[in-house]
Design an enzyme around this catalytic site. Sequence first.
Site, PDB file in Angstrom:
ATOM      1  N   ASP A  15       4.271   3.189   0.857  1.00 25.36           N
ATOM      2  CA  ASP A  15       3.748   3.097  -0.505  1.00 25.36           C
ATOM      3  C   ASP A  15       3.609   4.460  -1.169  1.00 25.36           C
ATOM      4  O   ASP A  15       3.327   5.446  -0.495  1.00 25.36           O
ATOM      5  CB  ASP A  15       2.381   2.378  -0.457  1.00 25.36           C
ATOM      6  CG  ASP A  15       1.917   1.950  -1.829  1.00 25.36           C
ATOM      7  OD1 ASP A  15       2.767   1.746  -2.724  1.00 25.36           O
ATOM      8  OD2 ASP A  15       0.689   1.819  -2.016  1.00 25.36           O
ATOM      9  N   GLY A  16       3.782   4.467  -2.474  1.00 30.64           N
ATOM     10  CA  GLY A  16       3.557   5.686  -3.256  1.00 30.64           C
ATOM     11  C   GLY A  16       4.821   6.265  -3.875  1.00 30.64           C
ATOM     12  O   GLY A  16       4.781   7.351  -4.458  1.00 30.64           O
ATOM     13  N   GLY A  18       6.459   5.219  -6.537  1.00 33.21           N
ATOM     14  CA  GLY A  18       6.352   5.272  -7.996  1.00 33.21           C
ATOM     15  C   GLY A  18       5.537   6.478  -8.446  1.00 33.21           C
ATOM     16  O   GLY A  18       5.928   7.204  -9.363  1.00 33.21           O
ATOM     17  N   ARG A  19       4.394   6.690  -7.768  1.00 34.64           N
ATOM     18  CA  ARG A  19       3.541   7.822  -8.142  1.00 34.64           C
ATOM     19  C   ARG A  19       4.206   9.160  -7.852  1.00 34.64           C
ATOM     20  O   ARG A  19       4.052  10.124  -8.603  1.00 34.64           O
ATOM     21  CB  ARG A  19       2.187   7.717  -7.418  1.00 34.64           C
ATOM     22  CG  ARG A  19       1.216   6.783  -8.119  1.00 34.64           C
ATOM     23  CD  ARG A  19       0.096   6.359  -7.219  1.00 34.64           C
ATOM     24  NE  ARG A  19       0.542   5.344  -6.267  1.00 34.64           N
ATOM     25  CZ  ARG A  19      -0.206   4.883  -5.262  1.00 34.64           C
ATOM     26  NH1 ARG A  19      -1.398   5.378  -5.060  1.00 34.64           N
ATOM     27  NH2 ARG A  19       0.258   3.945  -4.471  1.00 34.64           N
ATOM     28  N   GLU A  62       5.215 -10.278  -3.113  1.00 37.89           N
ATOM     29  CA  GLU A  62       4.609 -10.092  -4.439  1.00 37.89           C
ATOM     30  C   GLU A  62       5.395  -9.097  -5.301  1.00 37.89           C
ATOM     31  O   GLU A  62       5.177  -9.017  -6.510  1.00 37.89           O
ATOM     32  CB  GLU A  62       3.162  -9.591  -4.296  1.00 37.89           C
ATOM     33  CG  GLU A  62       2.161 -10.623  -3.808  1.00 37.89           C
ATOM     34  CD  GLU A  62       2.336 -10.964  -2.327  1.00 37.89           C
ATOM     35  OE1 GLU A  62       2.378 -12.165  -1.997  1.00 37.89           O
ATOM     36  OE2 GLU A  62       2.455 -10.049  -1.502  1.00 37.89           O
ATOM     37  N   ASN A  63       6.276  -8.312  -4.681  1.00 38.51           N
ATOM     38  CA  ASN A  63       6.962  -7.271  -5.448  1.00 38.51           C
ATOM     39  C   ASN A  63       7.961  -7.810  -6.481  1.00 38.51           C
ATOM     40  O   ASN A  63       8.430  -7.066  -7.338  1.00 38.51           O
ATOM     41  CB  ASN A  63       7.647  -6.255  -4.514  1.00 38.51           C
ATOM     42  CG  ASN A  63       6.675  -5.319  -3.820  1.00 38.51           C
ATOM     43  OD1 ASN A  63       6.863  -4.914  -2.673  1.00 38.51           O
ATOM     44  ND2 ASN A  63       5.616  -4.923  -4.516  1.00 38.51           N
ATOM     45  N   ARG A  66       7.552  -7.192 -10.321  1.00 44.23           N
ATOM     46  CA  ARG A  66       7.907  -5.937 -10.993  1.00 44.23           C
ATOM     47  C   ARG A  66       9.065  -6.142 -11.981  1.00 44.23           C
ATOM     48  O   ARG A  66       9.778  -7.131 -11.876  1.00 44.23           O
ATOM     49  CB  ARG A  66       8.297  -4.901  -9.946  1.00 44.23           C
ATOM     50  CG  ARG A  66       7.124  -4.575  -9.058  1.00 44.23           C
ATOM     51  CD  ARG A  66       7.406  -3.418  -8.167  1.00 44.23           C
ATOM     52  NE  ARG A  66       6.230  -3.137  -7.348  1.00 44.23           N
ATOM     53  CZ  ARG A  66       6.022  -2.003  -6.727  1.00 44.23           C
ATOM     54  NH1 ARG A  66       6.917  -1.038  -6.795  1.00 44.23           N
ATOM     55  NH2 ARG A  66       4.926  -1.832  -6.014  1.00 44.23           N
ATOM     56  N   ARG A 178      -0.970   3.465   6.397  1.00 43.51           N
ATOM     57  CA  ARG A 178      -0.696   3.306   4.968  1.00 43.51           C
ATOM     58  C   ARG A 178      -0.898   4.635   4.265  1.00 43.51           C
ATOM     59  O   ARG A 178      -2.021   5.111   4.119  1.00 43.51           O
ATOM     60  CB  ARG A 178      -1.586   2.267   4.299  1.00 43.51           C
ATOM     61  CG  ARG A 178      -1.230   2.147   2.803  1.00 43.51           C
ATOM     62  CD  ARG A 178      -1.742   0.905   2.150  1.00 43.51           C
ATOM     63  NE  ARG A 178      -1.092   0.734   0.854  1.00 43.51           N
ATOM     64  CZ  ARG A 178      -0.993  -0.415   0.216  1.00 43.51           C
ATOM     65  NH1 ARG A 178      -1.503  -1.500   0.742  1.00 43.51           N
ATOM     66  NH2 ARG A 178      -0.378  -0.490  -0.944  1.00 43.51           N
ATOM     67  N   ARG A 184      -5.737  -0.750   1.646  1.00 43.48           N
ATOM     68  CA  ARG A 184      -5.629  -2.206   1.763  1.00 43.48           C
ATOM     69  C   ARG A 184      -4.353  -2.548   2.512  1.00 43.48           C
ATOM     70  O   ARG A 184      -3.450  -1.723   2.663  1.00 43.48           O
ATOM     71  CB  ARG A 184      -5.672  -2.864   0.382  1.00 43.48           C
ATOM     72  CG  ARG A 184      -4.654  -2.306  -0.609  1.00 43.48           C
ATOM     73  CD  ARG A 184      -4.667  -3.051  -1.938  1.00 43.48           C
ATOM     74  NE  ARG A 184      -3.807  -2.397  -2.912  1.00 43.48           N
ATOM     75  CZ  ARG A 184      -4.230  -1.599  -3.900  1.00 43.48           C
ATOM     76  NH1 ARG A 184      -5.505  -1.379  -4.081  1.00 43.48           N
ATOM     77  NH2 ARG A 184      -3.362  -1.021  -4.717  1.00 43.48           N
ATOM     78  N   SER A 186      -2.347  -5.318   1.712  1.00 42.05           N
ATOM     79  CA  SER A 186      -1.341  -5.872   0.789  1.00 42.05           C
ATOM     80  C   SER A 186      -0.425  -6.903   1.447  1.00 42.05           C
ATOM     81  O   SER A 186       0.800  -6.858   1.259  1.00 42.05           O
ATOM     82  CB  SER A 186      -0.524  -4.749   0.134  1.00 42.05           C
ATOM     83  OG  SER A 186      -1.359  -3.881  -0.594  1.00 42.05           O
TER      84      SER A 186
HETATM   85  C1  IPE Z   1       2.878  -2.799  -0.624  1.00 40.86           C
HETATM   86  O1  IPE Z   1       2.835  -1.909  -1.703  1.00 40.86           O
HETATM   87  C2  IPE Z   1       4.264  -3.301  -0.430  1.00 40.86           C
HETATM   88  C3  IPE Z   1       5.246  -2.320   0.028  1.00 40.86           C
HETATM   89  C4  IPE Z   1       5.041  -1.062   0.253  1.00 40.86           C
HETATM   90  C5  IPE Z   1       6.547  -2.856   0.254  1.00 40.86           C
HETATM   91  P1  IPE Z   1       2.424  -2.372  -3.145  1.00 40.86           P
HETATM   92  O2  IPE Z   1       2.486  -1.170  -4.006  1.00 40.86           O
HETATM   93  O3  IPE Z   1       3.231  -3.531  -3.570  1.00 40.86           O
HETATM   94  O4  IPE Z   1       0.921  -2.867  -2.930  1.00 40.86           O
HETATM   95  P2  IPE Z   1      -0.272  -2.994  -3.955  1.00 40.86           P
HETATM   96  O5  IPE Z   1       0.257  -3.752  -5.140  1.00 40.86           O
HETATM   97  O6  IPE Z   1      -0.677  -1.614  -4.325  1.00 40.86           O
HETATM   98  O7  IPE Z   1      -1.335  -3.712  -3.200  1.00 40.86           O
HETATM   99  C1  IPE Z   2       6.346   1.344  -2.550  1.00 38.85           C
HETATM  100  O1  IPE Z   2       6.089   2.244  -3.561  1.00 38.85           O
HETATM  101  C2  IPE Z   2       7.686   0.684  -2.690  1.00 38.85           C
HETATM  102  C3  IPE Z   2       7.634  -0.758  -2.954  1.00 38.85           C
HETATM  103  C4  IPE Z   2       6.526  -1.465  -3.071  1.00 38.85           C
HETATM  104  C5  IPE Z   2       8.893  -1.436  -3.109  1.00 38.85           C
HETATM  105  P1  IPE Z   2       5.517   1.795  -4.958  1.00 38.85           P
HETATM  106  O2  IPE Z   2       6.668   1.476  -5.859  1.00 38.85           O
HETATM  107  O3  IPE Z   2       4.520   0.708  -4.820  1.00 38.85           O
HETATM  108  O4  IPE Z   2       4.818   3.105  -5.449  1.00 38.85           O
HETATM  109  P2  IPE Z   2       3.466   3.212  -6.255  1.00 38.85           P
HETATM  110  O5  IPE Z   2       2.420   2.489  -5.485  1.00 38.85           O
HETATM  111  O6  IPE Z   2       3.705   2.595  -7.596  1.00 38.85           O
HETATM  112  O7  IPE Z   2       3.211   4.676  -6.344  1.00 38.85           O
HETATM  113 MG    MG Z   3       2.494   0.696  -4.504  1.00 36.63          MG
END
Ligand code: IPE
Ligand code: IPE
Ligand code: MG
Length: 230
Positions: A15-16, A18-19, A62-63, A66, A178, A184, A186
Amino acid sequence: MEKAVLPRHIGIIMDGNGRWAKKRLLPRTAGHIEGAKAFRKCLRHCVDLGIECVTFYAFSTENWKRPKDEVNAIMKLFSEYLDEGLDMYEENIVMRFIGDRTPLSDSLKAKMEKLERETDGNNGTTCCLAVNYGGRDDILHAVKTLAAQGGDISDITEDSISSNLYTSGLPDVDLLIRPSGEQRISNFLIWQAAYAEYVFMDVLWPDFSEKDLDSAIAVFAGRNRRFGGL
Ligand code: IPE
Ligand code: IPE
Ligand code: MG
């Protein structure tokens, strides 16, 4: 590191991305591309450490919420990465995909099956990639499979559920990492991680290094696991 303190099964919520991209004023997709590189690096390190099994959470049930562009970009990235399968073969990795494949494209499904088939005879680290994976969906799927077999209700046991999960045959998760600062699960391996040690880290996934994995394992090694006993 001593073998005795190594987790048999590590779960990682990648995770992370996007940020990471946002901080650099880049599109989110750039974060996913960088995240895929971190995956490769981390997997190699698990192989070097002799980790039995590592499961990476790549895409949750849940993704799909997006934007379509982002989902498509992630699927494209999977596809490209799976084309590089040979490298994993050379490293003696056993590749496995967990999650509901139904909504995935035929070409992606074919690549997954091919990679699983090609690495089936290997005996090194098992790399599980969780794609369209949800812990609740996993349990539901297992229970439905058991119900469809039409046996006696008393035949349904914790072991029979475990062996009908997508992770069938793999040890329970010992260490769940994580990154990204969120604390969490997730909907990741909720059944399998019932007694896992959780390590939450502030690093964003694309920046996750070998050192970060080492430090999570060191934290794990220092924990006192009791499993409800004394
Ligand atoms: C969890 O990350 C799923 C993956 C890393 C594949 P998310 O970014 O989807 O989780 P939430 O929405 O912050 O709980
Ligand atoms: C995890 O990174 C990748 C997937 C859930 C596919 P994110 O895309 O959730 O990155 P943040 O949480 O927005 O930074
Ligand atoms: Mg995320």
